[in-house]
Scaffold this motif. Structure first.
Motif, short mmCIF file in Angstrom:
data_model
loop_
_atom_site.label_atom_id
_atom_site.label_comp_id
_atom_site.label_asym_id
_atom_site.label_seq_id
_atom_site.Cartn_x
_atom_site.Cartn_y
_atom_site.Cartn_z
N PHE A 96 0.82 -1.21 0.00
CA PHE A 96 0.00 0.00 0.00
C PHE A 96 0.85 1.26 0.00
O PHE A 96 0.43 2.30 -0.52
N GLU A 97 2.06 1.20 0.59
CA GLU A 97 2.91 2.39 0.59
C GLU A 97 3.28 2.78 -0.85
O GLU A 97 3.22 3.95 -1.23
N ALA A 98 3.66 1.79 -1.65
CA ALA A 98 4.04 2.07 -3.03
C ALA A 98 2.83 2.51 -3.84
O ALA A 98 2.93 3.38 -4.72
N ALA A 99 1.66 1.94 -3.57
CA ALA A 99 0.45 2.31 -4.30
C ALA A 99 0.13 3.79 -4.09
O ALA A 99 -0.23 4.51 -5.01
N ALA A 100 0.30 4.25 -2.84
CA ALA A 100 0.03 5.65 -2.54
C ALA A 100 1.11 6.55 -3.13
O ALA A 100 0.81 7.63 -3.67
N LEU A 101 2.36 6.11 -3.05
CA LEU A 101 3.47 6.94 -3.50
C LEU A 101 3.43 7.15 -5.01
O LEU A 101 3.66 8.26 -5.50
N PHE A 102 3.10 6.08 -5.75
CA PHE A 102 3.16 6.17 -7.20
C PHE A 102 1.79 6.29 -7.85
O PHE A 102 1.68 6.29 -9.08
N GLY A 103 0.74 6.38 -7.05
CA GLY A 103 -0.59 6.56 -7.61
C GLY A 103 -1.03 5.39 -8.46
O GLY A 103 -1.73 5.57 -9.46
N ASN A 104 -0.66 4.17 -8.06
CA ASN A 104 -0.99 2.98 -8.85
C ASN A 104 -1.74 2.00 -7.95
O ASN A 104 -1.12 1.24 -7.20
N PRO A 105 -3.08 1.97 -7.99
CA PRO A 105 -3.85 1.09 -7.11
C PRO A 105 -3.51 -0.38 -7.29
O PRO A 105 -3.70 -1.18 -6.37
N ALA A 106 -3.03 -0.76 -8.47
CA ALA A 106 -2.72 -2.17 -8.72
C ALA A 106 -1.61 -2.68 -7.81
O ALA A 106 -1.46 -3.89 -7.63
N LEU A 107 -0.83 -1.75 -7.23
CA LEU A 107 0.25 -2.17 -6.34
C LEU A 107 -0.26 -2.57 -4.97
O LEU A 107 0.51 -3.06 -4.14
N ASP A 108 -1.55 -2.35 -4.70
CA ASP A 108 -2.16 -2.78 -3.45
C ASP A 108 -3.35 -3.65 -3.78
O ASP A 108 -4.51 -3.31 -3.53
N GLY A 109 -3.08 -4.80 -4.39
CA GLY A 109 -4.13 -5.68 -4.85
C GLY A 109 -4.83 -6.42 -3.73
O GLY A 109 -4.31 -6.57 -2.63
N ASP A 110 -6.04 -6.89 -4.02
CA ASP A 110 -6.82 -7.68 -3.08
C ASP A 110 -6.53 -9.15 -3.34
O ASP A 110 -6.88 -9.69 -4.39
N PRO A 111 -5.86 -9.84 -2.41
CA PRO A 111 -5.54 -11.26 -2.64
C PRO A 111 -6.76 -12.12 -2.91
O PRO A 111 -6.67 -13.13 -3.59
N ASN A 112 -7.93 -11.70 -2.38
CA ASN A 112 -9.14 -12.49 -2.59
C ASN A 112 -9.65 -12.40 -4.03
O ASN A 112 -10.47 -13.21 -4.46
N GLN A 113 -9.18 -11.39 -4.75
CA GLN A 113 -9.57 -11.22 -6.15
C GLN A 113 -8.44 -11.60 -7.09
O GLN A 113 -8.46 -11.26 -8.26
#
Length: 624
Positions: free
Chosen positions: A158-175
């Motif tokens: 989630f840190e990288a997702a926020a830093l780089f504006g890329n939601p895919a970097l904080d994926g949902d393992p259930n999906q």
């Protein structure tokens, strides 16, 4: 090694991989909790698993079974048993089963190269009387072939997702969408040879039992490298060629969209916005080879008093000789963009080979185990028993390193992208003299007394209350030589900023990765040097102190049984298994946690409501 004793038909198993094969002919499994060393043997600090297999019968029996299922799965088994004269009976069984597995490799276009599995085995058992003794002889041979390292991953950062504006970097393992695109078809083979003989004699004062066992297990696997995401061979021609070839393949789910080509990284942001998947389709991650071979022999003698006297006792001695050969190696695919499978499944491959070795841990571990044990049980009054058990273990452990020296001490060509002028083992980098002399052998002895006191009170015919306090022990030992040097080189003395994620200037990474990675302006400036983890080439012994109290009750004319217990265990220097992956490939080591406390309670019941219907359940709570 396990922290419980595994006993099969009265024979202690010294190899934890004894469970990693078909458990054919098993008729009963018992699980005993808490230290059990005095009665059930080595490494029983957390408990013991007691398995009983089918005994040869007094009359002729024959069984044949077969089955077929999805994913091209099939199985077959055969069993024959019966008398062999007046004083002997025997059994012979064989089995085989196979499946292609449920996952496909879309890159190699195969449905039997991810989680495929096949095993075949044969076992025999002979029971006979001779002289004043009775004997139980068992032998088994089995062979296993299967996939290896069929891991899959979802990025949850989630840190990288926020830093780089890329939601895919904080994926949902259930999906998560499972896919396998590794470019190497895995090889994984295990061969098991086991033989044991157990004898019992009535010697007047009690029963003398002698057990001798020999086990020989070989196991290796070869599969895709630790992670293409680290671009281990980013600056080699084969990596670039295979990367270019893969760009035209079917796109993978975000964020596994490959990012920039290896060797052309110009800034951190686009590189971090996308990753190659672990065990991906390119040769940028190389390959890995691992080997786990063990030969062991053991002897146990015990003398047990009759069970119908007020004072009951047992005493025994135990010896085991264990030799384990452990290999972890990493190398280049050396295949360019063409996906070939001409790998040599061996620890070290020279430059002239198809898959030259770049990183190698190769050690032979020897253990000599000596133990004495005994127990006294005394009926204080009718229904009250007090028992004192004692075990003493001494383990002499030694490790010899097998990594090549001299001209073969340096990594082969092409070399890792993340090393500069590397040696084949990081211990050589830390101490270059070892590249000529070899890593010195090491030896150490670990020993421990393990007392256990227990009290059982049979309050009524249907209620028993008990309490116990005892010590458990697991020997210290050695990690693969070079483990400490690897962690110090790549994890320790690293930059630890005052925030979760901080990117310093490129020069900060020179000593860690061995080359300059231009990162642009630093995101933060406050940095400090800190050791991230404490790994050594050896680890300490583990000692547990466990207390338990509980009851066992039968109600409703013995149709309802209820059990309950509370417990607390304190562990000194608990052995903790670690798995490291990084620019060096992968590493498995054992470290120690200084102090661990585990406490909790549990209860279970079984109610036989009618002759044809039973209800059972339980509840437990653990605070670790």
């Amino acid at each position: 090694e396990t922290n419980f004793a595994l006993v099969v038909d009265g024979v202690l198993q010294t190899n934890p991989n004894a469970l990693n094969q078909e458990l054919n002919n098993v008729t009963q499994i018992e699980v005993l909790k808490g230290p059990q060393g005095a009665l059930y043997g080595r490494n029983a600090l957390a408990g013991a698993v007691i398995m009983t297999t089918r005994k040869p019968s007094d009359v002729a029996e024959f069984e044949v079974g077969a089955g077929y299922g999805s994913n091209n799965a099939y199985k077959g088994n055969f069993y024959a048993s019966g008398p062999l004269g007046d004083n002997a009976k025997g059994s012979l069984s064989a089995y085989t089963h196979k499946t292609d597995g449920q996952w496909n490799n879309t890159l190699l276009n195969c449905d039997d190269c991810v989680d495929y599995f096949e095993e075949s085995g044969v076992s025999g058992r002979l029971n006979f009387d001779a002289g004043s003794g009775s004997f139980d002889v068992k032998a088994k041979y089995s062979k296993v072939k299967s996939g290896a390292i069929n891991f899959n991953a979802e990025v949850s950062f989630f840190e990288a997702a926020a830093l780089f504006g890329n939601p895919a970097l904080d994926g949902d393992p259930n999906q998560h969408s499972f896919f396998y695109t590794n470019n190497i078809k895995p090889q994984n083979e295990q061969e098991n040879k086991d033989i044991s003989i157990k004898g019992d004699w009535d010697v007047g004062v009690g029963q003398l039992t002698a057990v001798a066992a020999y086990n020989d297990q070989t196991n290796f696997f070869l599969t895709d490298g630790a992670s293409d995401a680290f671009f281990l061979y980013a600056f080699t021609p084969s990596c670039g060629a295979s990367f270019a070839a893969r760009l035209g393949d079917t796109p993978l789910p975000a964020p596994f969209n490959y990012g920039n080509p290896p060797g052309t990284i110009v800034s951190f942001t686009p590189y971090a916005s996308s990753f190659q998947p672990p065990y991906g389709p390119t040769t940028c991650g190389g390959y890995q080879y691992q080997q786990r071979d063990q030969k062991d022999s053991s002897v146990e003698l015990r003398l047990t008093s009759p069970g119908d006297q007020r004072l009951r006792w047992l005493a025994g001695i135990y010896f085991a000789d264990i030799e384990r050969h452990v290999v972890v190696s990493q190398g280049s695919d050396n295949t360019g963009a063409t996906l070939q499978q001409n790998f040599l499944a061996q620890a070290f491959v020279p430059t002239s080979g198809p898959n030259p070795t770049d990183l190698l841990y190769d050690d032979t571990f020897n253990s000599n185990v000596y133990a004495g044990f005994g127990q006294l049980a005394y009926d204080v009054t009718e229904g009250v028993e007090i028992a004192l058990a004692l075990r003493y273990d001494s383990e002499e452990r030694k490790v010899d390193n097998n990594v090549p020296t001299g001209a073969n001490a340096r990594a082969q060509t092409p070399t890792f992208a993340f090393f500069s002028n590397p040696y084949i083992n990081p211990a050589y980098t830390a101490n270059p003299a070892f590249a000529t002399t070899g890593i010195p052998s090491r030896s150490k002895t670990f020993s421990q007394f393990q007392p256990k006191l227990s009290v059982n009170w049979k309050a009524t015919d249907d209620l028993t209350v008990y309490a116990s306090y005892g010590y458990g022990f697991r020997s210290g030992g050695f990690n693969s030589s070079g483990s400490e040097a690897t962690v110090n080189q790549f994890y320790n003395n690293a930059l630890i900023p005052g925030q979760d994620l901080c990117l310093g200037p490129s020069s900060d990474f020179d000593t860690t990765f061995g080359f300059t990675l231009p990162l642009g302006p630093p995101v933060c400036t406050a940095t400090s040097v800190h050791n991230l983890t404490d790994v050594h080439d050896d680890y300490k012994k583990e000692v547990s102190k466990a207390a338990e109290a509980g009851f066992k009750a039968n109600l409703l004319d013995r149709t309802l049984s209820i059990n309950g217990a509370i417990y607390q265990t304190k562990v000194e220097d608990m052995q903790f298994f670690n798995f490291f992956a990084g620019p060096f490939g992968l590493l498995r080591v054992v470290t120690n946690i200084d102090e661990v406390t585990i406490k909790g309670a549990e209860a279970d019941f079984r109610w036989r409501a009618t002759d044809g219907f039973s209800l059972f359940g339980g509840i437990g709570f653990t605070d670790g």
